[in-house]
Each structure stands twice: as C-alpha cells, then as structure tokens.
Design a protein around this motif. Structure first.
Motif, PDB file in Angstrom:
ATOM      1  N   GLU A  58      28.719  71.969 -39.392  1.00  0.00           N
ATOM      2  CA  GLU A  58      28.521  72.060 -37.945  1.00  0.00           C
ATOM      3  C   GLU A  58      27.195  71.407 -37.575  1.00  0.00           C
ATOM      4  OE1 GLU A  58      28.681  75.940 -36.054  1.00  0.00           O
ATOM      5  OE2 GLU A  58      28.183  75.071 -34.089  1.00  0.00           O
ATOM      6  N   ASN A 119      29.555  70.759 -31.191  1.00  0.00           N
ATOM      7  CA  ASN A 119      29.662  71.632 -30.011  1.00  0.00           C
ATOM      8  C   ASN A 119      29.779  70.805 -28.746  1.00  0.00           C
ATOM      9  OD1 ASN A 119      29.077  74.495 -31.079  1.00  0.00           O
ATOM     10  ND2 ASN A 119      27.494  73.230 -32.018  1.00  0.00           N
ATOM     11  N   GLU A 151      33.982  72.091 -31.076  1.00  0.00           N
ATOM     12  CA  GLU A 151      33.854  73.534 -30.833  1.00  0.00           C
ATOM     13  C   GLU A 151      33.604  73.778 -29.354  1.00  0.00           C
ATOM     14  OE1 GLU A 151      31.130  75.521 -33.444  1.00  0.00           O
ATOM     15  OE2 GLU A 151      32.161  74.794 -35.246  1.00  0.00           O
ATOM     16  N   ASP A 181      34.886  78.624 -30.138  1.00  0.00           N
ATOM     17  CA  ASP A 181      33.606  79.175 -30.556  1.00  0.00           C
ATOM     18  C   ASP A 181      33.395  80.569 -29.961  1.00  0.00           C
ATOM     19  OD1 ASP A 181      31.171  79.101 -31.807  1.00  0.00           O
ATOM     20  OD2 ASP A 181      30.502  77.259 -30.835  1.00  0.00           O
ATOM     21  N   LYS A 202      36.619  80.940 -34.217  1.00  0.00           N
ATOM     22  CA  LYS A 202      35.364  81.328 -34.851  1.00  0.00           C
ATOM     23  C   LYS A 202      34.998  82.727 -34.377  1.00  0.00           C
ATOM     24  CE  LYS A 202      32.318  78.298 -36.034  1.00  0.00           C
ATOM     25  NZ  LYS A 202      31.240  77.272 -36.063  1.00  0.00           N
TER      26      LYS A 202
HETATM   27 CA    CA Z   1      29.390  76.302 -32.490  1.00  0.00          CA
END
Ligand code: CA
Ligand code: C2E
Ligand code: CA
Ligand code: CA
Length: 279
Positions: A58, A119, A151, A181, A202
């Motif tokens: 990530e 993200n 995400e 997320d 997640k």
């Molecule tokens: Ca994230």
C-alpha cells in the motif's frame, strides 16, 4: 462567535494566533508542494496469511516539507480535500507507485501476483476525468491494470453511490482491483456491496485493535469475513500489531493482514529489502 465577547478576546490568545497562522502557512505551502515534488510514497506490505508472502504494497503519501520535515496525511489530506488538490496528489502517488512497481518488476523482485494499492479520495471525483488520468498513468509507467488496486472508503462511495458504481465498473473493465477501505466504520448501506465488483474488504483497525478483548467485537469481524466470502471478496485485516491479533484473525480465516507486526510503512529502498526476504 463575534457577538461573544469571550470568543473575540480569545482571538488574541497567542497559541490560537499561532495555530491559525500555522494552518494558513500549511495551506500556501501545500499549493506549491506538488510543483516542488515534495510528496513521496511510503510502502506498507499487505501479507498473505497462508503463505506469509507480500501480496501488495500500500502506497501511503508523505509530504517532505522543507522546514517541518515529514508531514503525515492526516494533517494534509483533509486540507487538500478542502482546497480541491487531493486528486492531483492521489494521481501523483499513483504514478510514483506504478513507477516503483515497474522498477521492482524489471529487477525481477516482483512476481506476477504482486500489486500496488493506492488510496483514492473520490469526494470530488466528478470534476476530474479520473479514468482517463488513471489509464494515462498506467500507459506511461507500463503497468497493466491488474497490478493495481485502488482503495476507496465506503463513506466516499456512499456519498455518490450511483456515480461511484459507474466508475467502479469501468475500473473493472480495465482489470483494476478495488478494495473498500476502513470497512465497518463509515455510514454505509450494505446494499451497495453485492451490486459492485469489489475485490477486498479492509477490516478497519479499530476492530482489529479490540480483538480478543471483546467477544462482540470478534463476532463483528467474523460476520464481516463471512459476508465477504459469501460475496466472493477477500478480507484484509488492518493494523495488526501483535502476534495474538495475528493468531485470532488467522483463526477467523481472514486472508490478508497489514500492520506494524509485519512492517510499518517504509521508503521504497527499504520495501525492496522486504521484497527480497518476504517476496
Ligand atoms: Ca488505505
Ligand atoms: P489508511 O488508508 O486507512 O491507511 C492506514 C493507516 O494506518 C496508515 O496511516 C498507516 O501508517 C497506519 N497503520 C498501518 N499499520 C498500523 C498499525 O499496525 N498500527 C497503527 N496504529 N497504525 C497503522 P498514514 O500513512 O498516516 O495514513 C493515514 C490515512 O491517510 C490513510 O488511512 C488514508 O486514509 C490517508 N492517505 C494516505 N495516503 C493517501 C493518499 O495518497 N491519498 C489519499 N487520498 N489518502 C491517503
Ligand atoms: Ca484503512
Ligand atoms: Ca483511514
């Protein structure tokens, strides 16, 4: 507040004055930070719990401020959202992460399943040609869509569920994966889940943190994992810090884990060493 004598008086309090000046300064610095190349991606591994290998990295944004040093995203992402700069920052980090993955691939360090996770703050995505921009970056960096995961928080999706749904379907056509997320924290409607082609949920750190300490909490995690499985999605536990938490999420058949127990977010060079040992 102006009608309130006390509040007016407080304006001149030195700490408040400082604070206002500080955020004003940060705002004007933020406008220049992109041009000055001050953002850098740090990488945190997402680990496959059955093989122990790194499934994804990530990318987490850091702002290397010339005077303040490292500024963390909790401080500048909300500001960037207000200023309409967040999408530009997201795309900058996306490009960096794709370049980095390409580099690892060409060094023979990344196997065919290693992805990068980026993200995306989609609060303002209506005003950008997001898909075109993403496609351009993939082309420029020579990265195939299936090596990319985006995400998005469930609250961002819920803010404009219909539009988000369209974007997500188009992402899927390009084989880009999608992770939700902070799952379980936001205002959400479960009804969007089965309608959207989502790959991973997640599980938010706040659930993982309380695991084992609270029976109801453990049942919530169990339910999230069961829900994901029944919809054909995988689960990633966020914020795994202890061996005990790892054992518990494994017992619950969660597929992936991420957290300080494995590694904090690190610079690309350090991530490369992690790949050599855990790739
Ligand atoms: Ca994230
Ligand atoms: P997030 O996407 O939920 O990322 C996870 C955050 O938890 C990261 O904080 C990470 O450093 C931290 N973390 C990871 N493992 C552990 C752990 O075991 N314990 C604890 N206590 N924390 C852990 P970070 O890097 O400060 O990022 C904060 C948030 O800022 C991210 O939360 C994400 O929402 C946002 N963000 C970061 N980079 C970007 C970006 O490029 N674009 C956008 N739009 N948002 C970003
Ligand atoms: Ca998260
Ligand atoms: Ca978060």
């Amino acid at each position: 507040a102006k009608a309130n004598g006390k509040a007016c008086y407080q304006v001149f309090e030195p700490t408040m004055h400082c604070h206002a000046l500080d955020s004003f300064q940060l705002e004007s610095d933020l406008r220049q930070a992109l041009d000055r190349n001050e953002f850098v991606a740090y990488y945190q591994p997402i680990v496959n719990l059955s093989t122990g290998k790194i499934a994804s990295f990530e990318a987490l944004a850091r702002w290397l401020h010339p005077e303040k040093g490292i500024v963390y995203p909790d401080k500048f992402i909300p500001l960037a959202e207000d200023m309409g700069l967040v999408m530009a920052i997201d795309l900058f980090i996306l490009r960096q992460a794709c370049q980095q993955l390409h580099n690892w691939q060409s060094l023979g360090l990344a196997d065919q399943s290693l992805t990068v996770s980026v993200n995306l703050s989609v609060k303002h995505f209506m005003s950008f040609n997001l898909l075109e921009q993403i496609e351009l970056i993939l082309q420029e960096t020579g990265i195939d869509g299936h090596f990319l995961r985006l995400e998005i928080t469930e609250s961002d999706i819920m803010q404009n569920a219909e539009f988000a749904g369209k974007i997500i379907e188009q992402l899927q056509r390009r084989h880009i994966q999608l992770s939700i997320d902070d799952f379980g924290t936001g205002y959400s409607s479960l009804s969007y889940l089965h309608r959207l082609p989502i790959d991973h949920l997640k599980i938010d750190r706040s659930f993982v943190m309380r695991i084992g300490k609270n029976g109801k909490n453990t049942e919530i995690i169990r339910a999230i994992i069961a829900l994901a499985k029944s919809l054909g999605m995988c689960t990633i536990a966020e914020g795994v810090e202890t061996q005990e938490q790892l054992d518990q999420i494994r017992d619950l058949n969660c597929e992936f884990g991420q957290g300080y127990l494995f590694s904090a977010p690190v610079e690309a060079e350090v991530a490369k060493d992690l790949l050599k040992s855990l790739g």
